[in-house]
Design an enzyme around this catalytic site. Sequence first.
Site, PDB file in Angstrom:
ATOM      1  N   LYS A 198     -15.139   8.022 -55.308  1.00  0.00           N
ATOM      2  CA  LYS A 198     -15.004   8.643 -53.998  1.00  0.00           C
ATOM      3  C   LYS A 198     -13.527   8.963 -53.791  1.00  0.00           C
ATOM      4  O   LYS A 198     -12.659   8.162 -54.181  1.00  0.00           O
ATOM      5  CB  LYS A 198     -15.522   7.680 -52.915  1.00  0.00           C
ATOM      6  CG  LYS A 198     -15.483   8.248 -51.501  1.00  0.00           C
ATOM      7  CD  LYS A 198     -16.117   7.282 -50.502  1.00  0.00           C
ATOM      8  CE  LYS A 198     -16.068   7.793 -49.076  1.00  0.00           C
ATOM      9  NZ  LYS A 198     -16.741   6.913 -48.105  1.00  0.00           N
ATOM     10  N   SER A 253     -20.200   8.711 -45.009  1.00  0.00           N
ATOM     11  CA  SER A 253     -19.173   9.600 -45.526  1.00  0.00           C
ATOM     12  C   SER A 253     -19.170   9.686 -47.051  1.00  0.00           C
ATOM     13  O   SER A 253     -18.455  10.514 -47.607  1.00  0.00           O
ATOM     14  CB  SER A 253     -17.798   9.118 -45.065  1.00  0.00           C
ATOM     15  OG  SER A 253     -17.505   7.843 -45.623  1.00  0.00           O
ATOM     16  N   SER A 290     -21.656   4.027 -44.431  1.00  0.00           N
ATOM     17  CA  SER A 290     -21.305   5.190 -45.265  1.00  0.00           C
ATOM     18  C   SER A 290     -21.705   5.087 -46.727  1.00  0.00           C
ATOM     19  O   SER A 290     -21.538   6.054 -47.471  1.00  0.00           O
ATOM     20  CB  SER A 290     -19.808   5.463 -45.178  1.00  0.00           C
ATOM     21  OG  SER A 290     -19.496   5.967 -43.911  1.00  0.00           O
TER      22      SER A 290
END
Lengths: 95, 485
Positions: B76, B155, B179
């Site tokens: 990420k 996210s 998330s």
Amino acid sequence: MTISREDIEKVAVLARIRVDDEQVSALESDLGNILDLVDQLSAADTDNVEPMAHPLNAVQRLRPDEITETNQREAFQAIAPATENGLYLVPRVIE
Amino acid sequence: MHNKSVAELSRELESGKISSVELAQQFLDRIKREDSKYNSFITVTEEQALADAKSADELRAAGNATPWTGIPFAHKDIFCTNGVKTTCGSKMLENFVPPYNATVTENFRKAGAVCLGKTNMDEFAMGSSNESSHFGPVTNPWGLGKGEKRVPGGSSGGSATAVAARLVPAATATDTGGSIRQPAALCGVTGLKPTYGRVSRYGMIAFASSLDQGGTMARTAEDNALMLNVMAGFDPKDSTSLDREVPDYTATLNEPLKGLRIGLPKEYFSDELSPAMEEQVRAAVKEYEKLGATVKEVSLPNARLAIAAYYVIAPAEASANLSRFDGVRYGYRCEDPKDLMDLYTRTRAEGFGTEVKRRILVGTYALSAGYFDAYYLKAQKVRRLIQQDFINAFRDVDVLMSPTTPSPAFIQGEKTSDPVTMYLEDVFTIAINLAGIPAMSVPAGFVDGLPVGLQIIGDYFSEARLLNAAHQFQQVTDWHQREPQ
């Protein structure tokens, strides 16, 4: 809950974020709705409840007072927007 | 190869059927060919990946391989990667190249894994739909066959999409209010948010420090266990990291579930949940009963206050954490500032997106003079009540189960104009972050052709039990194997 235009302008100064007139109008509605949501908290009985800062009640750890970091000034300044002679450049503060 | 799990790929590499370089190249080709549909990557590091894969092949030839040597994966874009752009989905860090690695990044590097790139994410991890990234929204691979562009959740939606679309077998992710679990559920993959403090936050760009937790995302629970083996552990560089022994998370995956006590929180099976979603989740719980588990209803009476507490605490901490982005030391800087205040205010107005600015302003308001007690202190007290609910529940049961999300993936743009409606997407996940306990989302069925996630919640440091429960479920179901068309 309503949040006034003046409140938003004041908070924007504290947060160091410029907002224009159009944005203030949108923020009045958005922030008001968020604060309405948050106002549910006032219904909770929290008398004698200890605030929770860390889920496992951890305390700040101390380490031996020894130098562990090496000087990486050049590496850090290489990614700065503006530097000169090893210093970070900002607009003049003192005339 | 792209349909194989990390565990299977590791065996393929070990057997010599394929080399690390060949494997990396296959996945890189797939990213090049497919990702224009999804926008799940911000940066693809082809050159570095192939060099790392070559080193992995050399390590293996020398007899020094770990289970991760030569395995392709993605980070990420919130984890700092030395020499590789790390944007956090923001214009503010559009060209930021960190001079150091996050501990998580370093751990995977030492394990010999091959990072193919950095995945897209909501800006500074603020969002539930992956529509707030400066680099454009991510599209969920599910629903595309019907011509629908749906959100992947946020996210960590870039990581979830990359795994679901078989662009990588695994990806790192982070979870502040759901998330990892919410995008895992919406994309039909398996994701784990560990106990707060279990995985180092050093070099993970901070959103809300008392809630943020790095975790894992892959198709199977076994792969999540393999990932956690690399990620978990004490880190002296992170003052919130916990010095506790780390078990081998793969060692207990096959333990039988007979006697497992499951609690179903009645507040999570409320009217907010559609009947179709509830049916899928209850069917999954039935599978656990067939495996020997017992089920009882439990109550989390303060769960309804979780979103309110979260939207004080998270923005308050974000307003402090994001104060470092001032245009002086790194990141974006506005053109020709006329004085220091102009530099700060214009840099931050131009560099941050709408959702980030909204949350900084809410947080600054909650922390400002006259409001601190009414908002921040009150929220921290409510947080204690929420934690106590979980502690009480775990006196009677081993794990809790619930839906991960109230509904399947929604259409892009459907909720962007109403932040409060968007915030409710995390209604079943947020309380877990406030309490700091671990939880997983496991694929558990479909509604209207879209994946449904089962959330399994555990007591502090019970990751091994959660992974065991998820793995056993995946031995008798195939929801996690379904591929989006």
